[in-house]
Design a protein around this motif. Sequence first.
Motif, mmCIF file in Angstrom:
data_model
loop_
_atom_site.group_PDB
_atom_site.id
_atom_site.type_symbol
_atom_site.label_atom_id
_atom_site.label_comp_id
_atom_site.label_asym_id
_atom_site.label_seq_id
_atom_site.Cartn_x
_atom_site.Cartn_y
_atom_site.Cartn_z
ATOM 1 N N ILE A 1 -9.480 -30.171 59.722
ATOM 2 C CA ILE A 1 -8.745 -28.954 59.097
ATOM 3 C C ILE A 1 -7.267 -29.358 59.103
ATOM 4 O O ILE A 1 -6.565 -30.212 60.002
ATOM 5 C CB ILE A 1 -8.777 -27.898 60.014
ATOM 6 C CG1 ILE A 1 -10.173 -27.308 60.307
ATOM 7 C CG2 ILE A 1 -7.873 -26.522 59.772
ATOM 8 C CD1 ILE A 1 -10.285 -26.146 61.261
ATOM 9 N N ARG B 1 -18.058 -29.628 54.682
ATOM 10 C CA ARG B 1 -16.971 -28.711 54.163
ATOM 11 C C ARG B 1 -17.269 -27.344 54.493
ATOM 12 O O ARG B 1 -16.276 -26.696 54.988
ATOM 13 C CB ARG B 1 -16.683 -29.068 52.641
ATOM 14 C CG ARG B 1 -15.504 -28.275 52.162
ATOM 15 C CD ARG B 1 -15.122 -28.885 50.708
ATOM 16 N NE ARG B 1 -14.182 -27.901 50.203
ATOM 17 C CZ ARG B 1 -14.148 -26.998 49.646
ATOM 18 N NH1 ARG B 1 -15.483 -26.225 49.255
ATOM 19 N NH2 ARG B 1 -12.894 -26.077 49.062
ATOM 20 N N GLN B 2 -18.381 -26.974 54.354
ATOM 21 C CA GLN B 2 -18.929 -25.423 54.710
ATOM 22 C C GLN B 2 -18.722 -25.206 56.182
ATOM 23 O O GLN B 2 -18.166 -24.091 56.300
ATOM 24 C CB GLN B 2 -20.280 -25.380 54.136
ATOM 25 C CG GLN B 2 -20.479 -23.878 54.067
ATOM 26 C CD GLN B 2 -19.582 -22.747 53.354
ATOM 27 O OE1 GLN B 2 -19.378 -23.224 52.034
ATOM 28 N NE2 GLN B 2 -18.992 -21.970 53.836
ATOM 29 N N CYS C 1 -16.480 -26.621 58.235
ATOM 30 C CA CYS C 1 -15.132 -26.472 58.348
ATOM 31 C C CYS C 1 -14.570 -25.311 57.682
ATOM 32 O O CYS C 1 -13.753 -24.387 58.408
ATOM 33 C CB CYS C 1 -14.278 -27.548 57.620
ATOM 34 S SG CYS C 1 -12.684 -27.790 57.671
ATOM 35 N N LEU C 2 -14.802 -24.738 56.493
ATOM 36 C CA LEU C 2 -14.440 -23.458 55.901
ATOM 37 C C LEU C 2 -14.775 -22.455 56.719
ATOM 38 O O LEU C 2 -13.968 -21.457 57.154
ATOM 39 C CB LEU C 2 -14.713 -23.382 54.637
ATOM 40 C CG LEU C 2 -14.206 -24.277 53.522
ATOM 41 C CD1 LEU C 2 -15.033 -24.298 52.246
ATOM 42 C CD2 LEU C 2 -12.843 -24.152 53.548
ATOM 43 N N ASP C 3 -15.933 -22.112 57.537
ATOM 44 C CA ASP C 3 -16.578 -21.236 58.232
ATOM 45 C C ASP C 3 -15.620 -21.184 59.558
ATOM 46 O O ASP C 3 -15.497 -20.105 60.005
ATOM 47 C CB ASP C 3 -18.215 -21.430 58.549
ATOM 48 C CG ASP C 3 -19.147 -21.161 57.266
ATOM 49 O OD1 ASP C 3 -18.497 -20.801 56.371
ATOM 50 O OD2 ASP C 3 -20.237 -21.492 57.616
ATOM 51 N N LYS D 1 -9.355 -17.697 62.317
ATOM 52 C CA LYS D 1 -8.195 -17.995 61.916
ATOM 53 C C LYS D 1 -7.064 -17.371 62.835
ATOM 54 O O LYS D 1 -5.953 -17.861 62.943
ATOM 55 C CB LYS D 1 -8.165 -17.009 60.542
ATOM 56 C CG LYS D 1 -7.034 -17.637 59.507
ATOM 57 C CD LYS D 1 -7.166 -16.831 58.233
ATOM 58 C CE LYS D 1 -8.324 -17.583 57.480
ATOM 59 N NZ LYS D 1 -8.617 -16.912 56.087
ATOM 60 N N TYR E 1 -6.499 -25.989 55.115
ATOM 61 C CA TYR E 1 -7.466 -26.271 54.279
ATOM 62 C C TYR E 1 -8.281 -27.591 54.859
ATOM 63 O O TYR E 1 -7.908 -28.110 55.794
ATOM 64 C CB TYR E 1 -6.779 -27.044 53.082
ATOM 65 C CG TYR E 1 -5.821 -27.855 53.179
ATOM 66 C CD1 TYR E 1 -6.136 -29.298 52.983
ATOM 67 C CD2 TYR E 1 -4.340 -27.602 53.369
ATOM 68 C CE1 TYR E 1 -5.316 -30.260 53.082
ATOM 69 C CE2 TYR E 1 -3.482 -28.745 53.434
ATOM 70 C CZ TYR E 1 -3.768 -29.852 53.387
ATOM 71 O OH TYR E 1 -2.931 -30.846 53.341
ATOM 72 N N CYS E 2 -9.486 -27.811 54.399
ATOM 73 C CA CYS E 2 -10.485 -28.654 54.840
ATOM 74 C C CYS E 2 -10.288 -30.074 54.039
ATOM 75 O O CYS E 2 -10.470 -30.085 52.800
ATOM 76 C CB CYS E 2 -11.893 -28.114 54.901
ATOM 77 S SG CYS E 2 -12.064 -26.735 56.162
#
Length: 75
Positions: free
Chosen positions: A5, A30-31, A33-35, A41, A66-67
């Motif tokens: 991140i 990537r998924q 990381c986004l999760d 957050k 962002y990842c």
Amino acid sequence: MIWVISAMLWYQDIDKPIYTDYLLKTFGTRQECLDFVFWNKVEMIMELAEEKGTYEGQSLKTWAFYCENRQLEEV
């Protein structure tokens, strides 16, 4: 390859953004990381505000997480 991140930080009266990495955790995809960003957050924002709330005397104005992928160096 790993995913990390990164944060792009904009400060009051600073012409360009400052970039920093959140290296407390890395991810295989990537998924993942986004999760993690989605579900964590608030905690990440609180840490960011505490640690990076000012730069050269200027207040943090806005940010984006962002990842991005990184190549691991061979040892």
